[in-house]
Design an enzyme around this catalytic site. Sequence first.
Site, PDB file in Angstrom:
ATOM      1  CB  CYS A  52      -0.899   0.010   1.239  1.00 50.44           C
ATOM      2  SG  CYS A  52      -1.656   1.626   1.528  1.00 50.44           S
ATOM      3  CB  CYS A  55       0.949   1.322   4.784  1.00 54.86           C
ATOM      4  SG  CYS A  55      -0.646   0.508   4.977  1.00 54.86           S
ATOM      5  CG  HIS A 115      -4.521  -0.687   4.615  1.00 50.47           C
ATOM      6  ND1 HIS A 115      -3.933  -0.036   3.550  1.00 50.47           N
ATOM      7  CD2 HIS A 115      -5.415  -1.557   4.067  1.00 50.47           C
ATOM      8  CE1 HIS A 115      -4.445  -0.494   2.412  1.00 50.47           C
ATOM      9  NE2 HIS A 115      -5.341  -1.418   2.699  1.00 50.47           N
ATOM     10  CG  ASN A 155     -12.874  10.914  -4.848  1.00 51.01           C
ATOM     11  OD1 ASN A 155     -13.948  11.521  -4.806  1.00 51.01           O
ATOM     12  ND2 ASN A 155     -11.960  11.123  -5.768  1.00 51.01           N
ATOM     13  CB  SER A 163      -6.409   5.266  -6.353  1.00 54.25           C
ATOM     14  OG  SER A 163      -5.953   6.133  -5.324  1.00 54.25           O
ATOM     15  CG  HIS A 166      -4.025   3.781   4.071  1.00 52.37           C
ATOM     16  ND1 HIS A 166      -3.121   2.913   4.663  1.00 52.37           N
ATOM     17  CD2 HIS A 166      -4.087   4.856   4.885  1.00 52.37           C
ATOM     18  CE1 HIS A 166      -2.662   3.450   5.774  1.00 52.37           C
ATOM     19  NE2 HIS A 166      -3.229   4.640   5.925  1.00 52.37           N
ATOM     20  CG  HIS A 168      -6.533   8.457   0.684  1.00 49.59           C
ATOM     21  ND1 HIS A 168      -6.959   7.165   0.470  1.00 49.59           N
ATOM     22  CD2 HIS A 168      -6.598   9.063  -0.527  1.00 49.59           C
ATOM     23  CE1 HIS A 168      -7.255   6.990  -0.804  1.00 49.59           C
ATOM     24  NE2 HIS A 168      -7.059   8.131  -1.432  1.00 49.59           N
ATOM     25  CD  GLN A 170      -6.924  13.401  -4.276  1.00 48.08           C
ATOM     26  OE1 GLN A 170      -6.332  14.246  -4.940  1.00 48.08           O
ATOM     27  NE2 GLN A 170      -7.529  12.376  -4.827  1.00 48.08           N
ATOM     28  CE1 TYR A 318     -35.656  15.326 -18.679  1.00 48.51           C
ATOM     29  CE2 TYR A 318     -34.745  15.320 -16.450  1.00 48.51           C
ATOM     30  CZ  TYR A 318     -35.525  15.911 -17.424  1.00 48.51           C
ATOM     31  OH  TYR A 318     -36.167  17.097 -17.159  1.00 48.51           O
TER      32      TYR A 318
HETATM   33  P1  H2U Z   1      -7.979   9.114  -4.483  1.00 47.52           P
HETATM   34  O1  H2U Z   1      -8.247   9.961  -3.276  1.00 47.52           O
HETATM   35  O2  H2U Z   1      -9.007   9.387  -5.538  1.00 47.52           O
HETATM   36  O3  H2U Z   1      -7.823   7.671  -4.136  1.00 47.52           O
HETATM   37  O4  H2U Z   1      -6.548   9.571  -5.050  1.00 47.52           O
HETATM   38  C1  H2U Z   1      -5.361   9.339  -4.371  1.00 47.52           C
HETATM   39  C2  H2U Z   1      -4.308  10.303  -4.845  1.00 47.52           C
HETATM   40  O5  H2U Z   1      -3.021   9.846  -4.385  1.00 47.52           O
HETATM   41  C3  H2U Z   1      -4.205  10.425  -6.357  1.00 47.52           C
HETATM   42  O6  H2U Z   1      -4.489  11.770  -6.693  1.00 47.52           O
HETATM   43  C4  H2U Z   1      -2.056  10.196  -5.324  1.00 47.52           C
HETATM   44  C5  H2U Z   1      -2.764  10.068  -6.668  1.00 47.52           C
HETATM   45  O7  H2U Z   1      -2.194  10.977  -7.591  1.00 47.52           O
HETATM   46  N1  H2U Z   1      -0.903   9.327  -5.166  1.00 47.52           N
HETATM   47  C6  H2U Z   1       0.331   9.870  -4.816  1.00 47.52           C
HETATM   48  O8  H2U Z   1       0.452  11.087  -4.674  1.00 47.52           O
HETATM   49  N2  H2U Z   1       1.398   9.034  -4.601  1.00 47.52           N
HETATM   50  C7  H2U Z   1       1.359   7.700  -4.769  1.00 47.52           C
HETATM   51  O9  H2U Z   1       2.330   7.025  -4.515  1.00 47.52           O
HETATM   52  C8  H2U Z   1       0.149   7.050  -5.306  1.00 47.52           C
HETATM   53  C9  H2U Z   1      -1.080   7.907  -5.391  1.00 47.52           C
END
Ligand code: H2U
Length: 354
Positions: A52, A55, A115, A155, A163, A166, A168, A170, A318
């Site tokens: 991960c 982590c 995690h 998200n 993605s 874990h 998180h 943004q 629609y």
């Molecule tokens: P999500 O919140 O949609 O899962 O996006 C995770 C973000 O983490 C994504 O914008 C970043 C991706 O660019 N990321 C990193 O900055 N470093 C990494 O090693 C993998 C993902």
Amino acid sequence: MSEFSFSEHPHKRYNILTGEWVLVSPHRTKRPWQGKVEKPDLAQKPSYVEDCYLCPGNERAGGAVNPQYDSTFVFQNDFAALLEDTPVGTFEKGGLLKAQSESGVCKVVIFSPDHSLTLPLMEENDIKKVVDLWQNEYNELGAREDIGYVQIFENKGAVMGCSNPHPHGQIWAQRNVPELPARKTENMERYYAENGRSILSDYLDLELKEKERVIFKTDHFVALVPFWAVWPYETMIVSKRHIRHIGEMTEEEKADYAKIIKKMTTAFDNLFECSFPYSAGIHQSPTDGQEHEGWHFHMLFLPPLLRSASVKKFMVGYEMMANAQRDITAEYSANRLRELPTTHYKLGAQAENA
Ligand code: H2U
């Protein structure tokens, strides 16, 4: 013909913050539903996963190594959508082709080193640390001359394009105020100029009197399904006090905010007994150097699920061509969310098995 009733007849509802309408078709909920209902997701995730990239101690995709953090952790997004050193510039051709450069900072905020957790499974004290971090980031990024708006969001769930499980979120902070917050700025500030009060303070007073869309209250916040909700279980957390942004929150308010986030996300997970996916985000005043007296802090949860852990609402046809639309009413959704147990179903199951 009978008299118009918004619990019976198709109608449009107006979003006072964005100026958009949503078509509501409550009569369609009388269609029979014999679809599937999944078994509760009781799977126990591991607290640490070797590959991960979020982590503690692990290497990220870009090659950087995470420290052995033991609480929250924030870093610059390795694949940032906005870059700090973009020059200011515009492009225009015949009034038909228009472009404007955009610069900014993108960060990833890790909520916990564990995690296996999600916000509803975290302790209130630990969610408070996430709120502290959001406050610091808003204050620090917002103080910069080249940052006019700070968007904090999460998200959650693969269905929302998240993605990595874990826990998180943004932060994207940029020079110009983006579309939705810009529209809200216009509507909130017009109302404030005309009435001398925040539009959300007045809206909250009305909702607290009507009660049917309120899910629950804490000392300083109210969670409700807005009258104009688009997503089936869309909800909004509004501060009772008229604060423009998270920077104005007191210690007591931040602890209470953590409390209502836990309550809200627990109710979501309990609704279909799954880790409830959503996009959530804070809407608050821009940091473009203006006062923004009419702005009123709020947080939105926009979850896609409709009937079960796997049956989601599609915004297609629609909705893509004409107008957002929903079947179940905001009142129905609020009522369902209000009546759910307050203990997370996974914690309840653990207690039973102990
Ligand atoms: P999500 O919140 O949609 O899962 O996006 C995770 C973000 O983490 C994504 O914008 C970043 C991706 O660019 N990321 C990193 O900055 N470093 C990494 O090693 C993998 C993902």
